[in-house]
Every structure is written in C-alpha cells, then in structure tokens.
Write a protein that holds these residues in place. Structure first.
Motif, PDB file in Angstrom:
ATOM      1  N   ASP A   1      12.737   1.935   2.344  1.00 18.50           N
ATOM      2  CA  ASP A   1      11.452   1.922   3.054  1.00 18.50           C
ATOM      3  C   ASP A   1      11.398   0.794   4.083  1.00 18.50           C
ATOM      4  O   ASP A   1      10.941   0.992   5.212  1.00 18.50           O
TER       5      ASP A   1
ATOM      6  N   ARG B   1      12.600   9.959   4.251  1.00 16.96           N
ATOM      7  CA  ARG B   1      11.325   9.256   4.057  1.00 16.96           C
ATOM      8  C   ARG B   1      10.194  10.259   3.891  1.00 16.96           C
ATOM      9  O   ARG B   1       9.336  10.119   3.016  1.00 16.96           O
TER      10      ARG B   1
ATOM     11  N   SER C   1       7.765  10.812   0.741  1.00 11.69           N
ATOM     12  CA  SER C   1       6.320  10.598   0.900  1.00 11.69           C
ATOM     13  C   SER C   1       5.493  11.838   0.610  1.00 11.69           C
ATOM     14  O   SER C   1       4.434  11.748  -0.002  1.00 11.69           O
TER      15      SER C   1
END
Length: 113
Positions: free
Chosen positions: A24, A76, A80
């Motif tokens: 991240d 990512r 998410s």
C-alpha cells in the motif's frame, strides 16, 4: 507531496511491517511521484491509470515500469474492492524498484517555470 512520497517509499522498504502495508505504501508513493511529474507539465488527472500511462511522456519512464505500476494498481483495486489480498513478493520488489527509479527521475525535474 514529494516529501510524503519519499517517506512512503522509505516505509515501504521496511521489512518489519506486513507485506500488504508495504505494498500500500509503495503504491501510494508511486502515484504521488507520477502525479508530481504530470503536474510539473501543467496537467492534472483524477484517474490513476492515466497518471501512470503519461509517465512515458512526462519523464520517460520505461514501458516495463509502467506495466508494473498498472499491475500494482490493479492488485490494489482487487484488494480494496473485492477483499482479495494476494500480493506476491516479486510484485512488491518490482514495485519498490520501479518506484525508486521514478523517485530519482522526478527528483531531477526542474521546478516549474
């Protein structure tokens, strides 16, 4: 923005934190550096993919590095929005290396006129 990106990149290399956190931090640092390069040219974009794709024009980043940033962006998003967290060590290492190269290139940019 650059100081935040530099701190994020440094923290992403801290192997004592979880791989997901390192990832991240590296993704966010890469985006901030890429956005800085784009803004240096007088442009803005809210779309992360566009920000990465313009790197070849803003500071001459290699296509290989752009592909790493795009893959990291995709991972990512999967983490998410779909809860999928499967960050491989190779992707993390490649992302950190590409972000280091990006950081170096951005640091060489002249300030805007």
């Amino acid at each position: 923005m650059l100081k935040s990106a530099q701190r994020g990149l440094a923290d992403a290399q801290n192997e004592s934190i979880e791989t997901d956190s390192q990832f991240d931090l590296a993704v966010e640092a890469a985006h901030k550096f890429a956005l800085a390069a784009l803004r240096r040219e007088g442009y803005r974009s809210e779309n992360r993919i566009t920000v990465y794709q313009t790197l070849t024009h803003t500071i001459g980043v290699s296509n290989a590095d752009i592909q790493i940033f795009l893959k990291a962006h995709n991972e990512r998003n999967l983490a998410s929005y779909q809860g999928r967290i499967d960050i491989g060590e190779k992707l993390l290492a490649d992302l950190i290396a590409a972000t280091k190269r990006l950081s170096t290139a951005v640091a060489k940019l002249a300030p805007p006129a």
